[in-house]
Design a protein around this motif. Structure first.
Motif, PDB file in Angstrom:
ATOM      1  N   ALA A  71       0.917  -1.224   0.133  1.00  0.00           N
ATOM      2  CA  ALA A  71       0.157   0.017  -0.124  1.00  0.00           C
ATOM      3  C   ALA A  71       0.789   1.188  -0.196  1.00  0.00           C
ATOM      4  O   ALA A  71       0.575   2.171  -0.652  1.00  0.00           O
ATOM      5  N   THR A  72       1.804   1.354   0.843  1.00  0.00           N
ATOM      6  CA  THR A  72       2.980   2.414   0.680  1.00  0.00           C
ATOM      7  C   THR A  72       3.486   2.594  -0.585  1.00  0.00           C
ATOM      8  O   THR A  72       3.537   3.581  -0.852  1.00  0.00           O
ATOM      9  N   ALA A 101       0.649   4.158  -2.943  1.00  0.00           N
ATOM     10  CA  ALA A 101       0.468   5.336  -2.610  1.00  0.00           C
ATOM     11  C   ALA A 101       1.600   6.415  -3.052  1.00  0.00           C
ATOM     12  O   ALA A 101       1.335   7.583  -3.679  1.00  0.00           O
ATOM     13  N   GLY A 111       1.193   9.565  -5.696  1.00  0.00           N
ATOM     14  CA  GLY A 111       1.226  10.539  -5.017  1.00  0.00           C
ATOM     15  C   GLY A 111       1.423  11.818  -5.691  1.00  0.00           C
ATOM     16  O   GLY A 111       0.708  12.925  -5.565  1.00  0.00           O
ATOM     17  N   VAL A 139      -5.988   0.886  -2.784  1.00  0.00           N
ATOM     18  CA  VAL A 139      -6.049   1.969  -1.735  1.00  0.00           C
ATOM     19  C   VAL A 139      -6.936   3.178  -2.466  1.00  0.00           C
ATOM     20  O   VAL A 139      -6.597   3.365  -4.057  1.00  0.00           O
ATOM     21  N   ILE A 152      -7.192   7.261  -2.110  1.00  0.00           N
ATOM     22  CA  ILE A 152      -6.290   8.417  -1.684  1.00  0.00           C
ATOM     23  C   ILE A 152      -7.180   9.553  -2.078  1.00  0.00           C
ATOM     24  O   ILE A 152      -7.699   9.759  -3.190  1.00  0.00           O
ATOM     25  N   VAL A 202      -4.501   8.160   2.930  1.00  0.00           N
ATOM     26  CA  VAL A 202      -4.381   6.717   2.111  1.00  0.00           C
ATOM     27  C   VAL A 202      -5.101   5.655   3.062  1.00  0.00           C
ATOM     28  O   VAL A 202      -5.054   5.805   4.204  1.00  0.00           O
ATOM     29  N   ASN A 255     -13.075  12.667  -0.219  1.00  0.00           N
ATOM     30  CA  ASN A 255     -12.293  11.635  -1.131  1.00  0.00           C
ATOM     31  C   ASN A 255     -12.894  11.627  -2.512  1.00  0.00           C
ATOM     32  O   ASN A 255     -12.214  11.005  -3.635  1.00  0.00           O
TER      33      ASN A 255
END
Length: 307
Positions: free
Chosen positions: A99-100, A103, A107, A211, A213, A223, A258
């Motif tokens: 997930a990191t 994102a 981003g 995810v 964002i 997130v 969102n």
């Protein structure tokens, strides 16, 4: 997402017969050693970043061991050295989650969208101005942004804030009411603006990790992670009674703000635009059911060719 298994075409060179004969007899517990090595290596393979870090460390160690030191013969790298390096990296290196990484990939393309809306008149007969906050995502690096129509509908002015903090006014260049989509064009853009990568939803399946964002309640970028809960869902807007179909249902947390943000797969690619949440109560909060417009619909609204 399902991963394609990659195979290496390289094979180790066979050892010369002389070297094989010169090897010492295996210890009594040699049968258990391969199983232990296999278990550690399988664990490392599930996290390829750790494995590559170990391989890099091994490469450096090998180069060091082969250096021409006076009076010292070069030391050969053994299987024990490899196992120890992989295990050390696996135990001590904290790798970022999927997930990191997802994102981080999208981003730079995330945008905060604010629409100035004329509200009710006060006692003096003057209109009160309000601001609605939503999210957008850059899909073309010339400043073309996708968001929800309800984020900017009726706005007398639109401001977008890019990932690097630059603010710009923006105009609506196209709308698709049946999908609650609006295409914006920023009047000023960063020099290094990046467009998000989009991918087809053709092979998307329930259970795939995603995810969401955006800027829920104006906080963000935020997130949240979840899975695709279903496909080809229908939703009727509680405000206007509009019915939308062919939606992606997901359970990653989403709230007001969102709207218009990207729904992203674990490989960092956009498969949908978050558009609504289902809540049968008067509260506008998340109960575990969110909906996104498939990116094919969204791309068509922006004049992009189909996948």
């Amino acid at each position: 997402m399902r991963r394609t298994v990659l195979y290496s075409r390289s094979r180790p060179d066979p050892q010369p017969a002389a070297e094989v004969d010169a090897q010492p007899a295996p210890p009594a517990d040699a049968a258990a050693a391969p199983a232990n090595r296999a278990g550690r290596l399988k664990a490392a393979l599930r996290h390829p970043g750790a494995l590559w870090a170990a391989i890099g460390a091994l490469g450096a160690a090998l180069a060091f061991s082969q250096a021409p030191w006076p009076g010292n013969a070069p030391r050969k790298l053994t299987q024990k050295d490899i196992d120890a390096a992989v295990l050390h990296t696996w135990q001590n290196k904290v790798m970022p989650s999927q997930a990191t990484r997802a994102a981080a990939a999208v981003g730079p393309s995330l945008v905060r969208v604010e629409g100035v809306v004329e509200g009710k008149k006060d006692r003096k007969g003057q209109a009160e101005m309000g601001r609605g906050v939503g999210t957008g995502v850059v899909i073309i690096d010339n400043g073309t942004i996708l968001t929800n129509l309800h984020v900017v509908q009726g706005a007398t002015g639109i401001t977008v804030t890019f990932a690097d903090g630059m603010e710009s006014t923006a105009s609506v260049v196209n709308v698709r009411p049946e999908d609650d989509l609006a295409v914006l064009r920023a009047h000023k853009i960063p020099d290094d603006l990046q467009a998000a990568t989009m991918r087809s939803t053709g092979d998307l399946m329930p259970g795939d990790q995603v995810v969401a964002i955006g800027f829920p309640f104006g906080i963000g970028p935020s997130v949240s992670a979840g899975v695709v809960s279903g496909l080809k869902r229908g939703f009727r807007s509680p405000e206007g009674g509009q019915v939308m179909s062919n939606l992606i249902q997901f359970d990653a947390a989403a709230n007001p703000g969102n709207s218009g943000g990207p729904l992203v797969t674990m490989d960092g690619q956009v498969v949908g635009i978050v558009t609504a949440i289902l809540n049968p109560t008067p509260a506008r909060t998340f109960l575990g059911i969110g909906f996104a417009v498939p990116i094919e619909n969204a791309a068509s609204a922006a004049g992009q060719p189909p996948f």
